[in-house]
Write an enzyme that holds these catalytic residues in place. Sequence first.
Site, mmCIF file in Angstrom:
data_model
loop_
_atom_site.group_PDB
_atom_site.id
_atom_site.type_symbol
_atom_site.label_atom_id
_atom_site.label_comp_id
_atom_site.label_asym_id
_atom_site.label_seq_id
_atom_site.Cartn_x
_atom_site.Cartn_y
_atom_site.Cartn_z
ATOM 1 N N CYS A 50 0.814 -1.246 0.006
ATOM 2 C CA CYS A 50 -0.161 0.040 -0.008
ATOM 3 C C CYS A 50 0.872 1.308 -0.045
ATOM 4 C CB CYS A 50 -0.916 -0.141 1.250
ATOM 5 S SG CYS A 50 -0.215 0.299 2.747
ATOM 6 N N CYS A 59 2.359 2.033 3.428
ATOM 7 C CA CYS A 59 3.484 1.267 4.010
ATOM 8 C C CYS A 59 4.770 1.615 3.141
ATOM 9 C CB CYS A 59 3.350 0.042 3.677
ATOM 10 S SG CYS A 59 1.632 -0.468 3.530
ATOM 11 N N ASP A 88 4.676 31.318 -28.435
ATOM 12 C CA ASP A 88 5.485 31.869 -29.471
ATOM 13 C C ASP A 88 4.824 32.043 -30.788
ATOM 14 O OD1 ASP A 88 8.162 32.407 -30.820
ATOM 15 O OD2 ASP A 88 7.904 30.543 -31.434
#
Length: 719
Positions: free
Chosen positions: A13, A16, A414
Site C-alpha cells: 500500500c 507502507c 511563440d
Amino acid sequence: MEMEEHRVKGLSCGNCTREMEEQIQKLEHGADARLSYNSGKLTVDSRISMPAVEKILGSDGAYLVKPQPAGGHTHEGHGHSHHGHSHGHDHGHDHDHGGQSNRAITRNLIISAVLFAIAFFSDGRVPGYVSIPLYLIIMALSGYMTFIKGAKNLFRLKFNIDTLMTIALVGAIVIGEWKEATLVAILFGLNELLEGMGMEKARRSMETLLQVAPKEAVLLTDGQETVVPIASLKIGDLVQVRSGQKIPSDGIVEEGKSSVNEAAITGESLPVEKAPGEKVFGGSINNEGLLKIRIEKAYQDSSLAKILHLVEEAQETKTPTELFINRFAKYYTPLIMIISLLVIVIPPLFLGGSWSTWLYQGLAVLIVGCPCALILSSPIAIVSGITRNARHGILIKGGVFLEQLGKIDTLAFDKTGTLTKGEPHVEKSVVLDEHKFYPVAAAIEKSSSHPLAKAIMKEIEAKGIRAEEADSIETVSGRGVVASFKGERYWLGNEKSMEHLRIPADIQEQIDSLKEEGLTLVIVADQENVLGMFGISDEIREESREVIAALHKAGIHKTVMLTGDHRKTAEKVAKAVGVSQYFGNLLPEQKVDKIKELAAEGTVAMIGDGINDAPALASAQLGIAMGKGTDSAVETADIVLMQDHLGKLPEAISVARQVNRVIKMNISLALGLKAIALLLTIPGLLTLWIAILSDMGATIFVTLISLTVLIEKKPSSLS
C-alpha cells in the site's frame, strides 16, 4: 555519487511504501533514496548497504527483483523497453513474498466468507469450543499476513495500519467480540486486495503503452537478412521493414515508399507518407510497402525510448498535493492513537461508562487511524492522467506538471512555428511589368536556398513559369541581389536595394500598403522601373483559430502571443487566430521578461517549438514544447506535444483539470468518511466493522473515481 535503480515487488500500500522509504532514508548514504509506490521502483545511492534495504522491504513482504542475466531482461539505465513490461503483471502475480498472489488472497477471502456465514448462523446453536476455533481459522485465513507484520511492528513500536489492525483484533478477542473480530479480518483482507488492484489497473494501462517498443529488427549486411535484438543496432546499420512490422529505431528511408503509422509517437491516427530521404521514428508501424532504413540513433537514444523513459520517470515525481498528504499521514496516525486512548480511558474514569464498551469503541477508533484511502487519493489518478495523455502523444514529465497543467489560466505562445507554420509563403503579388516580372524573379531566385527565395519559387512554379539561368548573380549583404539576365541588369531585394531608382508616388503607396499589412517585401526592378513585388508572410496554421477557441472554452482566461516579428505582422496573426493579447518586436530576453510579468498575475504556461524558445520555456511555470521531438524541446520542456501542431492541447488541459478535480474529491471523501466514523463515537455507535467500512468505502470510491480518468469520451481514432 552514483544512483542505481531497482525494481521492487509486493508493495502492499501507499502508506507502507512511504514508511519504508523513510526507514531507508535513515540508513547510511540513504538520504536521497526514493521508493515509488506508483511504479514499483527504488532509487538508491550505490554505496548503501543493500542487505539493510532488503531487510526493511522484507518487513512489509516486499522484495527486490533480481535482474536477469544477459539475454533476458537487461537492467541497464535505458533498458526501459524491457523491464517496463514487468510492472503491473508481476505486481499481480506475487503480491507478497513467497508468491501469495492476488488469486490466493481472493481464494482465501471466499473460503473465509463462506465459513463466516456458517459460523454466523450457527452462533448460539453450537457451544463455544466449536464456534471459536472456526472464527480463529477464518481470521488466520484472511488476516494472517497482516497479523504477522503487525506483531513484528508492535515489538519495534512502529505503528502503521498492520499494527493498528493487530491491536484491534487482539483487543476484540480479549473482550469476546469474536464475530466482530472475524468480520474485521475479512473486510481488511478485501480492502488490501482492492487497494492493490486499483493501482495495478492504472499501471497496466501504462504497460500497454510501453509495449509499443519493438523487440527485434531485420538487419541487412551485404544483402543477407539477419534477425537481431533491437539493443544491438548501431548507427549506420541498414534494416529492412516489411509491411505490418515496427520500425526499429529513428532513421532515414534509403529505399522504398510506404505510409507509416506514427500514432505510438505522435498520437496522430492518420498515416504519414514516406519516401527515400525522409525521417522515420522507431516504434512506428510500416503500413504497406517494403522499406529499407538507415539507422541514425541507437534504440536507447531514439524518440520512442526517450518517450517511454519519460513516461516511466513521470510516475516517480511527487506532486505538492502528494507531499502534503504524506506529511499529513505522518501526524494523522499518532493523533488518532491518542484520541483512541482518550476514548478508552475518559468515559469509564470520569463519566461512569463501562470499561468493555469503551475499550471496544477505542479499538474501533484505532482502525479509523489508517490513512490508506487518503494516500491512495492521488497516485492512481495521476498515473491514469499521464497515461491517457501519453496515448495521444502528449508527454507530461511528472505528476507535478500534470497538476500544474490543470491550474494554468494564462497561455503564452511563440508565434513562429506554433500558431504559424514557420514557412514563408507569397500572400500577394503586385505585377507592374507582365513580360519581365516573373521570368526575372525566377532566374534570380532559382538557385538560392534563402527561405524567401523558396517561397517565391513555389509561387512561380504554381503559375507554370519555367525558370531560366541568369548570366551572373551577385549578393549584396542585407539588401538583395544584383543580376544580369539576357544582357540586362536587374535588382531584387528590399526597399533599401532600390536606391538607384526614383520610385513614383503611386508605386510607393502600394509598397507602403503592403508593409501596413505586415508583409515582408521582395521588390524586382531593372535600371529604371519597378517590375513588381511579392508580399510574403508566414502562413497561419489552419487549426490555430479552433485550438485557441477550444482553449478559451477549456478554462484558459488569457491567451498571449509573443513574437520577435514586426508589430503589424503580430497584429495580423493575433486577429486571425483570436488570441486575447499580443506583443511584437520582442528579443528572446524580452520574451522571458514578458513571461515573468504574466506570471505575476496568474499561472502561466509557455508554448514554443523548442529551439529558440528554451529560455522562455524554462522561465514559465510550465514549459510546453511542440515539434516532432526535437531533442532540445524534449529536454527543456515540462510537457512535450509530439505532434507539430497544437490540436491535442485543449484535451490535455481538460484531462489535467479532471485529474485535479478527482484528487480534490478523493481527499474530501477519504477525510469525510473518517470524520463521520469518529463522530459516531460520541453517541458510542462506532463499531469495528463500520470503522473498517469507512476506510474500505473510501478506498473503493477513490480507486473507481480515479480510474474514470482513463475513460476516453470518444473513440480516439477520430481525434
